[in-house]
Design a protein around this motif. Structure first.
Motif, PDB file in Angstrom:
ATOM      1  N   LEU A   8       0.841  -1.191   0.000  1.00  0.00           N
ATOM      2  CA  LEU A   8       0.000   0.000   0.000  1.00  0.00           C
ATOM      3  C   LEU A   8       0.878   1.243   0.000  1.00  0.00           C
ATOM      4  N   ALA A   9       0.553   2.193  -0.849  1.00  0.00           N
ATOM      5  CA  ALA A   9       1.320   3.437  -0.951  1.00  0.00           C
ATOM      6  C   ALA A   9       0.785   4.457   0.046  1.00  0.00           C
ATOM      7  N   GLU A  20       9.445   0.855  -6.633  1.00  0.00           N
ATOM      8  CA  GLU A  20       9.735  -0.345  -5.840  1.00  0.00           C
ATOM      9  C   GLU A  20       8.454  -1.073  -5.437  1.00  0.00           C
ATOM     10  N   LEU A  21       7.453  -0.315  -4.977  1.00  0.00           N
ATOM     11  CA  LEU A  21       6.193  -0.921  -4.573  1.00  0.00           C
ATOM     12  C   LEU A  21       5.535  -1.618  -5.759  1.00  0.00           C
ATOM     13  N   THR A  22       5.548  -0.977  -6.917  1.00  0.00           N
ATOM     14  CA  THR A  22       4.934  -1.581  -8.111  1.00  0.00           C
ATOM     15  C   THR A  22       5.677  -2.840  -8.521  1.00  0.00           C
ATOM     16  N   SER A  45      -4.148   2.819  -4.138  1.00  0.00           N
ATOM     17  CA  SER A  45      -3.295   3.587  -3.221  1.00  0.00           C
ATOM     18  C   SER A  45      -2.155   4.272  -3.970  1.00  0.00           C
ATOM     19  N   LEU A  46      -1.702   3.660  -5.041  1.00  0.00           N
ATOM     20  CA  LEU A  46      -0.614   4.244  -5.843  1.00  0.00           C
ATOM     21  C   LEU A  46      -1.099   5.407  -6.701  1.00  0.00           C
ATOM     22  N   VAL A  47      -2.210   5.227  -7.405  1.00  0.00           N
ATOM     23  CA  VAL A  47      -2.610   6.223  -8.411  1.00  0.00           C
ATOM     24  C   VAL A  47      -3.314   7.441  -7.831  1.00  0.00           C
ATOM     25  N   ARG A  54       2.925   7.992 -11.299  1.00  0.00           N
ATOM     26  CA  ARG A  54       4.073   7.998 -12.220  1.00  0.00           C
ATOM     27  C   ARG A  54       4.932   6.747 -12.030  1.00  0.00           C
ATOM     28  N   GLY A  55       5.208   6.412 -10.767  1.00  0.00           N
ATOM     29  CA  GLY A  55       6.010   5.218 -10.488  1.00  0.00           C
ATOM     30  C   GLY A  55       5.316   3.940 -10.931  1.00  0.00           C
TER      31      GLY A  55
END
Length: 180
Positions: A8-9, A20-22, A45-47, A54-55
């Motif tokens: 989770l970001a 790294e999370l992706t 959580s990322l977007v 971006r990551g």
């Protein structure tokens, strides 16, 4: 089953942290260790932040053996729909940039790099078509208008990257093919 907090970001995730999370997330997806709900929760959580999105995209769209990127799962597509403002702009820009880079790498006889850029272009186009987000249509239309008029919303974007006429033609063709 809840998702591990490591997938989770946080709101303050860095671009590098999102990469790294992706990478970790994609490993779990490839190993079939996550439900669609868990995938959706992680990608959402990322977007929701610019750095996270971006990551996510730089990793998701460029991975060589990315089965999920070639045929996005429901968890990924639903998560991407959760942040249309951030996701739409990044997808259309990734489509444009990868189209321009196919031209650049082909000119320099770097077929492997051109193939990688073509893969990003195909995946970006595919996601735009699958998601059918009005924001993608709007941004794509603005980008096409900037290409046609050499002014407008995306002219600065084209100038910043120094795209020439052949690259702009490739961008226009790619964007038109994504929005039909």
């Amino acid at each position: 089953m809840s998702i591990p907090s490591s997938l989770l970001a946080s709101e303050s995730i860095t671009f590098e942290g999102a990469i790294e999370l992706t990478q970790s997330l994609l490993s779990e997806i490839e190993a079939d260790r996550l439900s669609q709900a868990q995938i959706e929760e992680s990608v959402t959580s990322l977007v929701k932040t610019q750095n996270g999105a971006r990551g996510f995209f730089v990793t998701y769209l460029t991975t060589e053996d990315g089965r999920d990127a070639d045929r996005p799962s429901p968890g990924v597509t639903e998560a991407l729909r959760s942040a249309p403002e951030i996701v739409a702009e990044l997808l259309v820009k990734n489509l444009a940039m990868s189209a321009a880079m196919v031209v650049y790498h082909s000119r320099h006889q770097s077929e492997e790099m051109a193939a990688g850029s073509a893969r990003v272009q195909d995946r970006s186009r595919n996601l735009i078509k699958i998601l059918q987000m009005p924001a993608c249509q709007t941004i794509a239309s603005q980008m096409l208008a900037s290409l046609q008029n050499s002014s407008g919303e995306y002219e600065e974007f084209f100038q910043r990257w120094g795209y020439d006429d052949e690259q702009k033609l490739a961008i226009g063709s790619a964007v038109r093919s994504a929005i039909g």
